[in-house]
Design a protein around this motif. Structure first.
Motif, PDB file in Angstrom:
ATOM      1  N   LEU A  59       0.834  -1.197   0.000  1.00 42.59           N
ATOM      2  CA  LEU A  59       0.000   0.000   0.000  1.00 42.59           C
ATOM      3  C   LEU A  59       0.874   1.254   0.000  1.00 42.59           C
ATOM      4  O   LEU A  59       1.878   1.325   0.720  1.00 42.59           O
ATOM      5  CB  LEU A  59      -0.910   0.028   1.228  1.00 42.59           C
ATOM      6  N   PHE A  60       0.487   2.216  -0.821  1.00 37.37           N
ATOM      7  CA  PHE A  60       1.128   3.521  -0.840  1.00 37.37           C
ATOM      8  C   PHE A  60       0.139   4.522  -0.228  1.00 37.37           C
ATOM      9  O   PHE A  60      -0.890   4.821  -0.837  1.00 37.37           O
ATOM     10  CB  PHE A  60       1.477   3.925  -2.272  1.00 37.37           C
ATOM     11  N   ASP A  61       0.465   4.983   0.968  1.00 38.17           N
ATOM     12  CA  ASP A  61      -0.455   5.840   1.714  1.00 38.17           C
ATOM     13  C   ASP A  61      -1.852   5.222   1.750  1.00 38.17           C
ATOM     14  O   ASP A  61      -2.865   5.886   1.554  1.00 38.17           O
ATOM     15  CB  ASP A  61      -0.503   7.242   1.105  1.00 38.17           C
ATOM     16  N   GLY A  62      -1.896   3.902   1.971  1.00 34.80           N
ATOM     17  CA  GLY A  62      -3.150   3.191   2.161  1.00 34.80           C
ATOM     18  C   GLY A  62      -3.825   2.665   0.914  1.00 34.80           C
ATOM     19  O   GLY A  62      -4.890   2.053   1.000  1.00 34.80           O
ATOM     20  N   VAL A  63      -3.197   2.874  -0.273  1.00 35.77           N
ATOM     21  CA  VAL A  63      -3.828   2.488  -1.537  1.00 35.77           C
ATOM     22  C   VAL A  63      -2.856   1.644  -2.364  1.00 35.77           C
ATOM     23  O   VAL A  63      -1.685   2.013  -2.504  1.00 35.77           O
ATOM     24  CB  VAL A  63      -4.245   3.738  -2.350  1.00 35.77           C
ATOM     25  N   PRO A  64      -3.308   0.519  -2.951  1.00 37.82           N
ATOM     26  CA  PRO A  64      -2.442  -0.232  -3.869  1.00 37.82           C
ATOM     27  C   PRO A  64      -2.083   0.617  -5.092  1.00 37.82           C
ATOM     28  O   PRO A  64      -2.882   1.436  -5.551  1.00 37.82           O
ATOM     29  CB  PRO A  64      -3.308  -1.441  -4.284  1.00 37.82           C
ATOM     30  N   ARG A  73       1.405  11.380  -9.727  1.00 37.78           N
ATOM     31  CA  ARG A  73       1.256  12.429  -8.712  1.00 37.78           C
ATOM     32  C   ARG A  73       1.393  11.866  -7.294  1.00 37.78           C
ATOM     33  O   ARG A  73       1.545  12.642  -6.342  1.00 37.78           O
ATOM     34  CB  ARG A  73      -0.112  13.093  -8.837  1.00 37.78           C
ATOM     35  N   ARG A  74       1.318  10.564  -7.154  1.00 39.28           N
ATOM     36  CA  ARG A  74       1.382   9.942  -5.826  1.00 39.28           C
ATOM     37  C   ARG A  74       2.691   9.205  -5.568  1.00 39.28           C
ATOM     38  O   ARG A  74       3.218   9.228  -4.458  1.00 39.28           O
ATOM     39  CB  ARG A  74       0.212   8.948  -5.663  1.00 39.28           C
ATOM     40  N   VAL A  75       3.206   8.517  -6.596  1.00 35.56           N
ATOM     41  CA  VAL A  75       4.429   7.727  -6.432  1.00 35.56           C
ATOM     42  C   VAL A  75       5.355   7.989  -7.624  1.00 35.56           C
ATOM     43  O   VAL A  75       4.996   7.699  -8.766  1.00 35.56           O
ATOM     44  CB  VAL A  75       4.123   6.214  -6.342  1.00 35.56           C
ATOM     45  N   GLY A  76       6.505   8.542  -7.353  1.00 36.03           N
ATOM     46  CA  GLY A  76       7.502   8.737  -8.398  1.00 36.03           C
ATOM     47  C   GLY A  76       8.365   7.496  -8.507  1.00 36.03           C
ATOM     48  O   GLY A  76       8.941   7.031  -7.513  1.00 36.03           O
ATOM     49  N   LEU A 142      10.234  12.603 -10.628  1.00 34.13           N
ATOM     50  CA  LEU A 142       9.926  13.844  -9.910  1.00 34.13           C
ATOM     51  C   LEU A 142       8.792  14.634 -10.556  1.00 34.13           C
ATOM     52  O   LEU A 142       8.277  15.579  -9.961  1.00 34.13           O
ATOM     53  CB  LEU A 142      11.177  14.732  -9.862  1.00 34.13           C
ATOM     54  N   LEU A 143       8.402  14.257 -11.758  1.00 38.90           N
ATOM     55  CA  LEU A 143       7.516  15.073 -12.584  1.00 38.90           C
ATOM     56  C   LEU A 143       6.207  15.449 -11.887  1.00 38.90           C
ATOM     57  O   LEU A 143       5.749  16.589 -11.952  1.00 38.90           O
ATOM     58  CB  LEU A 143       7.222  14.334 -13.891  1.00 38.90           C
ATOM     59  N   GLY A 144       5.572  14.507 -11.228  1.00 36.64           N
ATOM     60  CA  GLY A 144       4.289  14.771 -10.584  1.00 36.64           C
ATOM     61  C   GLY A 144       4.395  15.342  -9.184  1.00 36.64           C
ATOM     62  O   GLY A 144       3.387  15.446  -8.488  1.00 36.64           O
ATOM     63  N   ASP A 145       5.625  15.706  -8.753  1.00 36.08           N
ATOM     64  CA  ASP A 145       5.864  16.233  -7.405  1.00 36.08           C
ATOM     65  C   ASP A 145       5.255  15.302  -6.353  1.00 36.08           C
ATOM     66  O   ASP A 145       4.493  15.731  -5.475  1.00 36.08           O
ATOM     67  CB  ASP A 145       5.259  17.636  -7.277  1.00 36.08           C
ATOM     68  N   PRO A 146       5.596  13.999  -6.424  1.00 40.58           N
ATOM     69  CA  PRO A 146       4.905  13.008  -5.586  1.00 40.58           C
ATOM     70  C   PRO A 146       5.405  13.002  -4.139  1.00 40.58           C
ATOM     71  O   PRO A 146       6.564  13.336  -3.871  1.00 40.58           O
ATOM     72  CB  PRO A 146       5.257  11.686  -6.281  1.00 40.58           C
ATOM     73  N   PRO A 147       4.559  12.561  -3.203  1.00 43.22           N
ATOM     74  CA  PRO A 147       4.989  12.429  -1.810  1.00 43.22           C
ATOM     75  C   PRO A 147       5.800  11.163  -1.548  1.00 43.22           C
ATOM     76  O   PRO A 147       6.421  11.036  -0.496  1.00 43.22           O
ATOM     77  CB  PRO A 147       3.665  12.388  -1.036  1.00 43.22           C
ATOM     78  N   VAL A 148       5.784  10.216  -2.508  1.00 41.45           N
ATOM     79  CA  VAL A 148       6.516   8.961  -2.355  1.00 41.45           C
ATOM     80  C   VAL A 148       7.425   8.764  -3.566  1.00 41.45           C
ATOM     81  O   VAL A 148       6.993   8.953  -4.707  1.00 41.45           O
ATOM     82  CB  VAL A 148       5.553   7.758  -2.234  1.00 41.45           C
TER      83      VAL A 148
END
Length: 304
Positions: A59-64, A73-76, A142-148
């Motif tokens: 899970l990435f921040d609670g989501v597969p 935008r969530r995982v780079g 890095l393109l989507g400025d992701p938190p992960v």
């Protein structure tokens, strides 16, 4: 945050990844280590849904990953080697990715500047050097400025300046509160970059801890002795019940005895010393000790 829970993958009856669980917290740079064949690449592919696990979940921040509506935008992500069409320019490669995830066009120029590829923006990817291709892969992550961020061997192909750059960038991203997870086979660079480690062997978790604690738990400091009279020094040590080993450069290595005592022993026996120094254990030494013992145990179990 990345949560890996009971992840298992079997191939032809053999567990490539075996009930693997760990958590990667935000705010830290976490290194992912393992010997060749340990299951690192398979684990990363399973994390991204590129391979299907036999059991477990990630899970990435609670989501597969597969359920993320705009994953960029969530995982780079950068897998090694980076997937780039050789006929596209660096700019067009990033623009294509941006449009598929509703990332503004202006972000393409920003990440090209961040990774030092502004001057090569209109150059076709197939003509880029290995180091420049690596930078392009990092730009895509890095393109989507992701938190992960999940990066596979990000240092590969980079020159010394690039290595310093990626080290500083990963630390900066973690300091901003992002989750940074990278695999590497370069122990020295991992020691300088990562704060935490996840170490696997035979698809199983061997360690999930800080770099400092990992080294302390799996390696010992020793005293290095350089002398023009190694034979006499060995005799003096043996008479005191002290075991000694030899390094490749001809110096002597002593474990479990303080440097001061060894110096006094040499003086008492009239042995000339050119160097008495305490050598701190390294990440490489700790890694080789732990994974070597684990590999030996698996080999022995396989013989039974």
């Amino acid at each position: 945050m990345i949560e890996v829970r009971n992840l298992t993958k079997r191939h032809r009856g053999r567990a490539v990844v075996d009930d693997l669980s760990f958590t990667v917290e935000p705010g830290h740079v976490t290194g992912f280590l393992g010997r060749n064949g340990a299951g690192k690449s398979t684990t990363m592919r399973l994390m991204l849904g590129l391979d299907h696990p036999c059991a477990g979940r990630v899970l990435f921040d609670g989501v597969p990953y597969r359920r993320l509506p705009e994953p960029l935008r969530r995982v780079g992500v950068m897998l090694s080697p980076p997937a780039v069409h050789p006929g596209r320019t660096a700019f067009d490669h990033l623009l294509w990715l941006a449009r598929t995830n509703r990332v503004p066009r202006g972000r393409v120029g920003e990440v090209l500047e961040t990774v030092g590829l502004t001057g090569a923006a209109r150059q076709r990817a197939g003509s880029l050097s290995l180091g420049m291709t690596q930078r392009l892969g990092i730009a895509a992550a890095l393109l989507g400025d992701p938190p992960v961020l999940l990066l596979d061997e990000p240092v590969n192909g980079l020159d010394p300046e690039g290595v310093l750059w990626i080290r500083g960038m990963l630390r900066t991203l973690a300091a901003e509160g992002r989750t940074v997870f990278f695999s590497s086979h370069l122990m020295g660079e991992t020691a300088l970059t990562a704060e935490r480690l996840v170490v696997i062997g035979g698809g199983r978790l061997l360690a999930d801890t800080t770099v400092r604690r990992f080294v302390e738990d799996n390696a010992r400091s020793h005293v290095r002795l350089r002398t023009p009279e190694p034979g006499r020094m060995r005799e003096a040590l043996a008479m005191s019940g002290i075991q000694v080993g030899a390094a490749e450069d001809g110096s002597l290595e002593v474990h479990g005895v303080e440097a001061a005592r060894l110096g006094e022993l040499a003086a008492a026996n009239g042995v000339t010393l050119h160097e008495v120094s305490t050598q701190s254990p390294s990440l490489e030494e700790a890694f080789m000790r732990l994974t070597g013992a684990e590999a030996g145990a698996r080999t022995e179990a396989g013989r039974r």
